[in-house]
Scaffold this active site. Structure first.
Site: not given
Lengths: 383, 327
Positions: B60, B129
């Site tokens: 990321e 999530h």
């Protein structure tokens, strides 16, 4: 001065340069040292609050930056990159302006600490204090170069301490996968502030890690300017051909404390510094050029006088430039100003100012000259 | 005009922007052949190829950091972070680099980059999530933060984000991807950044929301309307720079303000909205600025009973409205 001759010594020919190139390189190494010594004097004289410098790195930086094409290729430098910046188009005055953090400082307009150079005109990317972040920027620059087919090469440099950051791993891996025109230069001076390499990496050399990415890892003596030049030239040619990235580790020396806020005698033995001075690239390069009859007394004296005048003039100029105006401190948060990002009216003396309590909090401080001031430059530390 | 789901609007906009401007690229995890885990980039790789649709390793920080460099050197990257929950390895690049580049270089360098990330709960995503992470980023000067709630806004705002010269963080509520539909014009319209919308006019209470909560706020407004409470809903759309004018105009009219947000209550984005209202509309207030927000547990629990307990929903917002209306 006499750097006009077009002759080509054997030494110059051996690296594919002219004597004038070699003299220009020597001049840049010497200029970087002179600028660096000046800023320490200015710090000790109380003129500038903080110094972080690159003494002992200059020869490697000049040799490594030289094969890149100015205003075409890119460098994402780090805080010891004075010589890199000078070799890539910045001037002694540009560097001094950053030290004084004046309004016309081309790196940041006085917003950043000294050492945080950057210059759009010369494709020198603005740098920050968190280390190794520039790794990914240079990789991204190289990615854009590849996608846009510009033929550009991106180089970034950092210390061996920074090379342990995760961003370096992510960047090398990606650059290798996509064979990007990218060069990582690790200037290994043996210390991450106070921590020696033995406590930073289990390997002898940072360059040994290159094998893990399937790219060349090159070790070069950072006191040998032309060896650095050759290593970089090879890497630049390889990158330009589309053959991918190279990791170059230059073994350099750190001749000063980490910064003006560091007391290196606490962790570094005296004899070590004395020994290191015998590996200084500046006298070594001078002797090499003299032995090759590229550098003469006359040329050397001329360069020394020129450099002194240049550094004096740069200091004088920076000393007398105005500080930034606090009324400009809100500018360039974004490309355009946003009214909603401005502080509430009473923070600037609006209708409720008399009630007090709302005045002068840090977030609103830009409203008055005194509050806007002072924050810059008073920080020490950094890495 | 065409009916589109939220994710169709996103996907179409990406493709259209890439056709319009060759400097637009997309990069992220699984964005290539697979078309993204939510299929937001489906079809892009087939149309634009390896150069412009880049499957990155699971990195990321690189996705954002390399986007910064690419942006500096002439591209307009649209980076996808697979889930907003996974954005934190890139936090340093967003905070210390992308958002500060223009300021720290005194306008020497800008970073025209968009980061897209699905966020939000109610989809059985559990702690990692489901998160709403906007407050970490709305705190950062130099970063624009956008959370659209309709396909129309998603398209118009994503166009604006990609064309903007500064970094924009674009959060998409994943529960809305396929559950929200709306009309989208065929034109090349944009919705300007930094402008809120009054999506329901009312007189007694202003409900401020964004993303999925903007829908729940409208549902709650309908419910309490039957009880005689007139609610105005302000959909912020851009969280930063915030549209203070629309917000304050509404609150000065209604005299009461409730902020609904899905993130943890403490220090969430609603706290800033509350502070702005308290500071700049105090004279008009007829009741306490109120927040309806997620409870302060470290994440959305997985079990559906626990998840329901966590999630802000129309009923909870309606309950907050009734209480504030009675104040």
């Amino acid at each position: 001065m006499a750097v006009t001759r077009k002759t080509r010594s054997d030494l110059a020919a051996s690296v594919g340069l002219t004597d004038a190139d070699l003299i220009a390189m020597y001049r840049t190494v010497a200029l970087a040292r002179a600028v660096d010594e000046r800023i320490w004097i200015l710090n000790r004289a109380g003129r500038i609050p903080f110094v972080i410098s690159g003494q002992g790195h200059e020869g490697a930086q000049v040799g490594l930056a030289w094969p890149l094409e100015r205003k075409k290729d890119w460098i994402a430098p780090f805080y010891r990159s004075i010589a890199t910046c000078l070799a890539f188009g910045m001037t002694a005055q540009d560097i001094l302006m950053a030290q004084y953090a004046k309004a016309s400082d081309p790196s940041s307009g006085g917003r950043q600490m000294p050492g945080h150079y950057g210059n759009a005109e010369n494709n020198l990317l603005s740098l920050s204090s968190p280390v190794a972040t520039q790794m990914l920027h240079a990789v991204g620059i190289a990615l854009a170069a590849k996608i846009r087919r510009t033929g550009q090469v991106a180089l970034t440099s950092m210390g061996e301490g920074s090379s342990n950051q995760g961003d370096v791993h992510e960047g090398l891996n990606f650059a290798a996968i996509h064979r990007l025109p990218f060069i990582l230069v690790v200037e290994n001076n043996g210390y991450a502030i106070s921590v020696p390499t033995s406590k930073q990496l289990a390997l002898e050399n940072v360059a040994d890690r290159a094998a893990g990415y399937g790219i060349p890892g090159v070790i070069v003596d950072g006191s040998d300017v032309l060896a650095c030049y050759r290593a970089s030239k090879t890497a630049v040619d390889r990158a330009r051909r589309g053959d991918g990235p190279t990791l170059i580790e230059a073994k350099v020396i750190r001749l000063t404390a980490h910064s003006s806020d560091d007391q290196q005698t606490k962790y570094r033995p005296e004899h070590e510094l004395a020994e290191l001075r015998t590996h200084d690239a500046l006298p070594r390069f001078r002797d090499e050029l003299r032995d090759a009859a590229v550098l003469t007394d006359e040329i050397e004296t001329g360069i020394a006088a020129e450099i002194k005048a240049e550094v004096d003039a740069a200091t004088e100029h920076a000393e007398h430039e105005p500080d930034p105006d606090p009324s400009t401190a809100m500018r360039w948060v974004f490309a355009e100003d946003w009214p909603s990002e401005m502080p509430p009216a009473w923070g600037l003396g609006g209708h409720r100012a008399a009630a007090g309590g709302n005045h002068g909090t840090a977030g609103e401080g830009h409203g008055t000259a005194d509050e806007g001031h002072g924050a810059a430059g008073s920080e020490g530390g950094g890495r | 005009m065409a009916l589109r789901t939220f994710i169709e609007a996103i996907r179409e906009t990406l493709a259209e922007e890439m056709r319009r401007d060759p400097s637009v690229i997309v990069l992220g995890e699984d964005v290539g052949k697979k078309g993204g885990v939510f299929l937001a980039t489906d079809g892009l790789w087939a149309e634009f190829g390896d150069d412009r649709v880049i499957d990155t390793p699971l990195t990321e920080s690189l996705i954002v950091g390399a986007s910064i460099g690419a942006a500096v050197n002439g591209l307009r990257p649209v980076a996808e972070i697979q889930f907003a929950d996974f954005i934190f390895p890139a936090f340093n690049q967003i905070l210390s680099e992308a958002s500060r580049m223009r300021y720290r270089s005194n306008n020497g360098f800008g970073v025209p980059m968009t980061i897209r990330a699905p966020y939000g709960g109610g989809v059985h995503g559990a702690l990692y999530h489901s998160q709403s992470v906007e407050a970490f980023f709305t705190h950062i000067p130099g970063l624009k933060v956008v959370i659209p709630s309709t396909p129309y806004d998603a398209k118009g705002l994503l166009r604006s984000a990609i064309r903007d010269d500064d970094p924009v963080l674009f959060f998409e509520h994943k529960k809305m991807y396929r559950s929200v539909r709306g009309d989208v014009p065929d034109t090349d319209y944009t919705v300007p950044l930094g402008r809120a919308a009054v999506t329901h006019e009312g007189k007694q209470i202003t409900v401020v929301a964004y993303g999925l909560m903007a829908h729940y706020a409208l549902e709650a407004a309908d419910v309490v309307a039957d009880e005689g409470i007139s609610v105005e809903v302000v959909d912020l759309r851009t969280l930063r720079p915030i549209d203070k004018e629309t917000l304050l105009t509404s609150v000065r009219k209604t005299g009461k303000c409730l902020v609904a947000y899905e993130d943890n209550r403490f220090g969430g984005y609603g706290a800033e909205v509350s502070a702005i209202v308290a500071e700049e509309a105090f004279d008009y207030l007829d009741g306490p600025v109120t927040r309806i927000a997620g409870p302060d547990v470290p994440g959305v629990p997985y079990n559906h009973v626990l998840e329901d307990w966590f999630m802000v929903n129309p009923e909870k917002i309606a309950a907050g409205i009734r209480k504030l209306a009675a104040y």
